[in-house]
Design an enzyme around this catalytic site. Sequence first.
Site, mmCIF file in Angstrom:
data_model
loop_
_atom_site.group_PDB
_atom_site.id
_atom_site.type_symbol
_atom_site.label_atom_id
_atom_site.label_comp_id
_atom_site.label_asym_id
_atom_site.label_seq_id
_atom_site.Cartn_x
_atom_site.Cartn_y
_atom_site.Cartn_z
ATOM 1 N N VAL A 1 -16.231 2.248 -30.445
ATOM 2 C CA VAL A 1 -15.058 3.010 -30.031
ATOM 3 C C VAL A 1 -15.161 4.375 -30.696
ATOM 4 C CG1 VAL A 1 -13.520 1.049 -29.590
ATOM 5 C CG2 VAL A 1 -13.653 2.008 -31.891
ATOM 6 N N SER A 2 -14.431 5.342 -30.155
ATOM 7 C CA SER A 2 -14.590 6.721 -30.621
ATOM 8 C C SER A 2 -13.803 7.052 -31.877
ATOM 9 C CB SER A 2 -14.190 7.691 -29.511
ATOM 10 O OG SER A 2 -15.034 7.523 -28.408
ATOM 11 N N THR A 3 -12.648 6.438 -32.066
ATOM 12 C CA THR A 3 -11.798 6.809 -33.200
ATOM 13 C C THR A 3 -11.440 5.593 -34.041
ATOM 14 O OG1 THR A 3 -9.758 6.549 -31.916
ATOM 15 C CG2 THR A 3 -10.782 8.736 -31.913
ATOM 16 N N GLN B 1 -8.771 2.979 -32.820
ATOM 17 C CA GLN B 1 -9.058 2.111 -31.685
ATOM 18 C C GLN B 1 -9.624 0.786 -32.178
ATOM 19 O OE1 GLN B 1 -11.614 4.999 -29.637
ATOM 20 N NE2 GLN B 1 -10.193 4.939 -27.917
#
Length: 193
Positions: free
Chosen positions: A16-18, A21
Amino acid sequence: MIRKAPQPRAFGYARVSTTDQELTIQQAALEGAGCLKIFSEKKSGTRRDGRTELEVLLECVREGDVVVVTRIDRLARSVKDLQDIVLELRERGVALRATEQPIDTTTAAGKAFLDMLGVFAEFETNLRRERQLEGIAKAKAAGVYTGRKPSLDVDRVKTLFAAGKKPTAIARELKMARSSVYRVLGKDATEAA
């Protein structure tokens, strides 16, 4: 006695990017796909550098293994990165599969679909970047977005200078770089020095 060919080892990759998340849905899908080990990280997929779990995964796999992701955009968000990763896997005899997309690099159709999805993932990233820049421009025009608050107090620098303090003393007192003080004071500071 006929020996069965060994089953390929499957390794999962979840991303996931962040940090806010969650990875749990991807991890559950990869466990359901029979992955022996799942490598997970919370990093942007727009660049490959800094993604240590991906690097460990790529070092771990060997000929006959399969790398499994839920969707191809979990692996890479740029066509170049995706192609580099797929080429590296292919050269090592490792296949790539996605649980939510018809991707299986052992088939011609799977390879073609992979390339198309890579293009769309990069396109989506570029659109998001454009929308973000448009939003910032619109907010600036409306006077809502002013950027980062200034980190130095210009008025205080000028007041201290007017009171007879030298730029070095001002920088020390305000805990800032001397070059910042000179930038605020401009030619006044150089004439006084």
